[in-house]
Write an enzyme that holds these catalytic residues in place. Structure first.
Site, PDB file in Angstrom:
ATOM      1  N   LYS A  26       0.863  -1.186   0.000  1.00 60.90           N
ATOM      2  CA  LYS A  26       0.000   0.000   0.000  1.00 60.90           C
ATOM      3  C   LYS A  26       0.898   1.235   0.000  1.00 60.90           C
ATOM      4  O   LYS A  26       1.866   1.304   0.766  1.00 60.90           O
ATOM      5  CB  LYS A  26      -0.915   0.009   1.231  1.00 60.90           C
ATOM      6  CG  LYS A  26      -1.753   1.299   1.348  1.00 60.90           C
ATOM      7  CD  LYS A  26      -2.934   1.160   2.294  1.00 60.90           C
ATOM      8  CE  LYS A  26      -2.604   1.266   3.754  1.00 60.90           C
ATOM      9  NZ  LYS A  26      -2.001   2.549   4.168  1.00 60.90           N
ATOM     10  N   GLU A  58      -9.478   7.361   3.544  1.00 57.23           N
ATOM     11  CA  GLU A  58      -9.442   7.594   4.989  1.00 57.23           C
ATOM     12  C   GLU A  58     -10.011   8.970   5.334  1.00 57.23           C
ATOM     13  O   GLU A  58      -9.618   9.983   4.736  1.00 57.23           O
ATOM     14  CB  GLU A  58      -7.997   7.458   5.507  1.00 57.23           C
ATOM     15  CG  GLU A  58      -7.912   7.669   7.023  1.00 57.23           C
ATOM     16  CD  GLU A  58      -6.629   7.166   7.661  1.00 57.23           C
ATOM     17  OE1 GLU A  58      -5.771   6.575   6.974  1.00 57.23           O
ATOM     18  OE2 GLU A  58      -6.487   7.374   8.882  1.00 57.23           O
TER      19      GLU A  58
HETATM   20  O1  KIV Z   1      -1.365   1.843   8.826  1.00 54.99           O
HETATM   21  C1  KIV Z   1      -2.588   1.638   8.884  1.00 54.99           C
HETATM   22  O2  KIV Z   1      -3.110   1.091   9.863  1.00 54.99           O
HETATM   23  C2  KIV Z   1      -3.407   2.090   7.781  1.00 54.99           C
HETATM   24  C3  KIV Z   1      -4.880   1.848   7.831  1.00 54.99           C
HETATM   25  C4  KIV Z   1      -5.529   2.604   8.911  1.00 54.99           C
HETATM   26  C5  KIV Z   1      -5.539   2.085   6.537  1.00 54.99           C
HETATM   27  O3  KIV Z   1      -2.898   2.630   6.847  1.00 54.99           O
END
Ligand code: KIV
Length: 262
Positions: A111, A180
């Site tokens: 991600k 988010e």
């Molecule tokens: O690092 C994390 O926990 C996140 C989520 C909240 C999407 O990026």
């Protein structure tokens, strides 16, 4: 489920997607036996597991240890790993070195926060055969620029920009996008504007799925109570009671008893 294809098909079939964060082996073993669809080793590990104030302190090596631990407990689910602060801004070589490390520890996808001129590196990563989940709205790695954990896209200009960002990220080849902290109606508009699934956190009920930090869901973060959070148990209270009961039993010489002794 170990592939992104199932997540993609969920959106097509209008089936909600569940993601949860996980940072350790024993939680991974529990999650592995649930119906939850996929797991994120988030850079929130820096805050939740290491006590830092922001996610900026998440280092590649720190996350690599967490990914490896989670992967040892997680045989059935897609495992996504967060790219740490600036790792994808230090050139393609650095980005691929970090991703290689993560994937060799068991990550199936990464991600990457942000859009804008991150699109170029995201496209390069996707073209290298690595599934990328994007992340827009409140992007915690940019907390110093944003100025706080504030709801994003509240005015027309920022909302239009977020919709365009989502389209650009889809065109760059991302397989899904975390949304988010944004108004529910904006998250709905983004979800309808693209074909890939959106995964919401603090983004209302109209996204393709939801993600939540495991410890928040379990009620372990006593002083973290944002509007969007539903705590499914009082983990803090339950663990505190269990520890106090153990302490009391030992102090009163009730533990161990005869049956618990050799
Ligand atoms: O690092 C994390 O926990 C996140 C989520 C909240 C999407 O990026």
């Amino acid at each position: 489920m170990k592939s992104i294809n199932e997540l993609l098909s969920y959106k097509t079939n209008n089936k909600p997607i569940t993601l949860i964060t996980c940072y350790d082996y024993w939680s991974a073993k529990i999650i592995n036996e649930t119906d939850i669809d996929a797991v994120l080793v988030g850079d929130s590990a820096a805050m939740v597991m290491h006590g830092f104030e922001t996610t900026i302190n998440a280092e590649a090596q720190m996350l690599a240890y967490h990914i490896a631990a989670v992967n040892r407990g997680l045989t059935e689910k897609l495992l996504i790993a967060d790219m740490p602060f600036l790792a994808h801004r230090k050139g393609k070589k650095n980005a691929l070195n970090v991703i290689e490390k993560f994937m060799k520890q068991g990550a199936n996808a990464v991600k990457i926060e942000g859009a804008g001129d991150n699109i170029e590196i995201i496209k390069y990563v996707v073209d290298s055969g690595i599934p990328v989940m994007a992340h827009i709205g409140l992007t915690p790695q940019s907390i110093n620029s944003i100025g706080g954990y504030l709801v994003q896209g509240k005015n027309n200009g920022t909302a239009v920009k977020l919709i365009q960002d989502a389209k650009n990220l889809e065109n760059a080849g991302c397989f899904s996008i975390v949304l988010e902290l944004m108004p529910a109606e904006l998250a709905k508009e983004i979800t309808e504007a693209i074909n890939i699934p959106t995964i919401g956190i603090g983004a209302g009920p109209y996204t393709s799925g939801q993600i939540i930090v495991l410890q928040d869901l379990l009620g372990l973060s006593k002083n973290f109570n944002p509007k969007f959070l539903r705590k499914y148990m009082d983990g803090f209270g339950l663990i505190k009671t269990a520890l106090n009961n153990y302490n009391k039993d030992v102090k009163e010489r009730n533990y161990p008893n005869e049956k618990e002794s050799y």
